[in-house]
Design a protein around this motif. Structure first.
Motif, PDB file in Angstrom:
ATOM      1  N   SER A   1       0.049  95.010  36.776  1.00 58.23           N
ATOM      2  CA  SER A   1       0.431  95.094  38.184  1.00 58.23           C
ATOM      3  C   SER A   1      -0.565  94.290  39.002  1.00 58.23           C
ATOM      4  O   SER A   1      -1.732  94.149  38.625  1.00 58.23           O
ATOM      5  CB  SER A   1       0.413  96.553  38.637  1.00 58.23           C
TER       6      SER A   1
ATOM      7  N   ASN B   1       1.407  84.935  34.585  1.00 61.20           N
ATOM      8  CA  ASN B   1       2.015  86.116  35.184  1.00 61.20           C
ATOM      9  C   ASN B   1       1.224  86.623  36.381  1.00 61.20           C
ATOM     10  O   ASN B   1       1.802  87.147  37.341  1.00 61.20           O
ATOM     11  CB  ASN B   1       2.152  87.214  34.134  1.00 61.20           C
TER      12      ASN B   1
ATOM     13  N   ALA C   1       2.539  87.358  40.167  1.00 60.36           N
ATOM     14  CA  ALA C   1       2.386  88.675  40.791  1.00 60.36           C
ATOM     15  C   ALA C   1       1.708  88.607  42.148  1.00 60.36           C
ATOM     16  O   ALA C   1       1.969  89.424  43.030  1.00 60.36           O
ATOM     17  CB  ALA C   1       1.589  89.591  39.859  1.00 60.36           C
TER      18      ALA C   1
ATOM     19  N   ASP D   1      13.533  87.509  43.303  1.00 64.04           N
ATOM     20  CA  ASP D   1      14.175  88.770  42.924  1.00 64.04           C
ATOM     21  C   ASP D   1      14.810  88.697  41.540  1.00 64.04           C
ATOM     22  O   ASP D   1      14.935  89.713  40.846  1.00 64.04           O
ATOM     23  CB  ASP D   1      15.188  89.225  43.980  1.00 64.04           C
TER      24      ASP D   1
ATOM     25  N   GLU E   1      12.066  89.580  38.967  1.00 62.57           N
ATOM     26  CA  GLU E   1      11.557  90.949  38.917  1.00 62.57           C
ATOM     27  C   GLU E   1      11.989  91.616  37.609  1.00 62.57           C
ATOM     28  O   GLU E   1      13.126  91.502  37.181  1.00 62.57           O
ATOM     29  CB  GLU E   1      12.084  91.762  40.103  1.00 62.57           C
ATOM     30  N   ASN E   2      11.052  92.321  36.976  1.00 66.29           N
ATOM     31  CA  ASN E   2      11.325  93.038  35.721  1.00 66.29           C
ATOM     32  C   ASN E   2      11.867  92.122  34.630  1.00 66.29           C
ATOM     33  O   ASN E   2      12.693  92.534  33.804  1.00 66.29           O
ATOM     34  CB  ASN E   2      12.302  94.193  35.970  1.00 66.29           C
ATOM     35  N   SER E   3      11.398  90.874  34.640  1.00 65.39           N
ATOM     36  CA  SER E   3      11.791  89.923  33.598  1.00 65.39           C
ATOM     37  C   SER E   3      10.626  89.722  32.631  1.00 65.39           C
ATOM     38  O   SER E   3       9.541  90.275  32.806  1.00 65.39           O
ATOM     39  CB  SER E   3      12.182  88.580  34.220  1.00 65.39           C
TER      40      SER E   3
ATOM     41  N   GLN F   1      16.861  84.569  29.543  1.00 66.42           N
ATOM     42  CA  GLN F   1      17.041  85.755  30.378  1.00 66.42           C
ATOM     43  C   GLN F   1      17.586  85.387  31.758  1.00 66.42           C
ATOM     44  O   GLN F   1      18.470  86.063  32.283  1.00 66.42           O
ATOM     45  CB  GLN F   1      15.716  86.493  30.519  1.00 66.42           C
TER      46      GLN F   1
ATOM     47  N   ARG G   1      21.170  86.331  34.188  1.00 70.69           N
ATOM     48  CA  ARG G   1      21.034  86.928  35.517  1.00 70.69           C
ATOM     49  C   ARG G   1      21.693  86.118  36.627  1.00 70.69           C
ATOM     50  O   ARG G   1      21.843  86.607  37.751  1.00 70.69           O
ATOM     51  CB  ARG G   1      19.551  87.138  35.835  1.00 70.69           C
TER      52      ARG G   1
ATOM     53  N   GLN H   1      19.378  94.702  26.797  1.00 69.82           N
ATOM     54  CA  GLN H   1      18.829  95.428  27.942  1.00 69.82           C
ATOM     55  C   GLN H   1      19.324  94.932  29.294  1.00 69.82           C
ATOM     56  O   GLN H   1      19.067  95.588  30.313  1.00 69.82           O
ATOM     57  CB  GLN H   1      17.300  95.344  27.893  1.00 69.82           C
ATOM     58  N   GLU H   2      20.013  93.801  29.338  1.00 69.03           N
ATOM     59  CA  GLU H   2      20.444  93.254  30.625  1.00 69.03           C
ATOM     60  C   GLU H   2      21.604  94.075  31.175  1.00 69.03           C
ATOM     61  O   GLU H   2      22.747  93.981  30.705  1.00 69.03           O
ATOM     62  CB  GLU H   2      20.848  91.782  30.474  1.00 69.03           C
TER      63      GLU H   2
END
Length: 333
Positions: A3, A92, A96, A186, A189-191, A207, A211, A270-271
């Protein structure tokens, strides 16, 4: 991925307002080309942006270069990791720390032409279904001279169906230059962002294909530099590539191509936005993966390379001699 709150507070930026775009530049010992990369961002015709440079514990003049530019342009922010956290985590972190609704990674040795942001942002603003836009690439040499061009994969992956976009990314041979395209924050996010494994750029593009749509600008608006010290052009072992990605020298046995395949499986499973028939089509694509682009053989070679260091380099060089380099890759410059 950590984070943003797990990083030292004194390194964070608190902007007065959120910019439209973030240019994130992860770097380690980049004194040779870093100033050119940052300057290319600051010369954009669209100027509502921030440039975040995250220094992965460099020991050269990287810090001095960035701090000098930051002193003269408030859009530049210098971040530093006190220890080398690996390239993937550094990529990353710079994501962030960003605030823009659009995001682009820029390698410290590459450059953008002045119209890059204006043109790519216009596409994303006009086409709400598109999550990633990039342009044709000019390849430049160590001195900055253009010697070739490359379209990337988006030119053939601009399909309406997620499974067709996924197939283009997964089954076609391509250099992952579009990992450095402009992306909706957006959608990221969570990728996976930049995973800690070789081929993480390809997994991220796969991925994003699930999306939303892709868009390609046929004019070359970005310059990617080919030089002997570029990581992707170095003949290094599986273990050395792993250390570059994650900074963890404890793990030793890796089969990168198999890890990539399993990541493909994970993102399809999971998508949440995928319709059932699209998920089935994507799983059919993954069955085809084993029989395209030498993938079955690549898994075997990666496994042997854990026992015989350098075997993967030997096998790749042999393939290039017999069949030529993959699109967008150069063996000698």
């Amino acid at each position: 991925m950590r984070s943003v709150h797990e990083y030292p507070a004194e390194l964070k930026k608190t902007p007065n307002a959120s910019p439209a775009a973030t240019i994130g530049i992860p770097v380690y010992n980049g004194e040779n080309y870093l100033e050119e990369a940052i300057s290319s961002a600051l010369r954009q015709t669209f100027d509502d942006l921030e440039v975040l440079v995250c220094d992965n514990a460099s020991t050269d003049r990287t810090a001095e270069i960035v701090k000098d530019l930051a002193a003269s342009d408030k859009r530049v922010t210098y971040l530093r990791n006190e220890t080398n956290i690996g390239a993937a985590r550094n990529y990353n972190r710079v994501w962030a720390e960003g605030h823009g609704r659009y995001f682009k990674w820029l390698a410290h040795d590459d450059r953008m032409k002045p119209e890059y942001l204006e043109r790519t942002m216009s596409v994303l603003d006009d086409r709400s279904e598109v999550v990633l836009c990039n342009s044709r690439v000019d390849y430049i040499d160590a001195e900055g001279a253009v010697f070739d061009q490359y379209d990337g994969i988006l030119a053939v992956a601009d399909h309406a169906r997620p499974s067709d976009r996924f197939a283009a990314i997964v089954l076609r041979s391509h250099s992952c230059v579009d990992f450095f395209g402009l992306v909706r924050r957006d959608a990221m996010e969570n990728s996976l962002l930049h995973g800690t494994f070789h081929g993480a750029d390809r997994a991220f593009l796969a991925q994003m294909a699930l999306r939303g749509g892709f868009a390609h600008i046929p004019e070359p608006l970005v310059e990617m530099r080919e030089h002997p010290n570029r990581y992707t052009r170095q003949n290094i072992s599986v273990q050395a590539r792993q250390t570059w990605h994650d900074g963890d020298q404890g793990r030793r046995f890796e089969v990168p191509s198999l890890i990539l395949y399993r990541k493909y499986q994970d993102i399809v499973a999971q998508e949440g936005s995928l319709a059932a028939d699209e998920r089935r089509r994507c799983n059919q694509v993954l069955k085809q993966w084993w029989f395209t682009n030498w993938n079955s053989l690549r898994v075997a070679v990666d496994g042997v390379s854990n026992v015989i260091p350098g075997f993967s380099t030997f096998a790749e060089n042999a393939k290039v001699r017999l069949f030529g380099a993959a699109p967008g890759h150069f063996t000698k410059r």
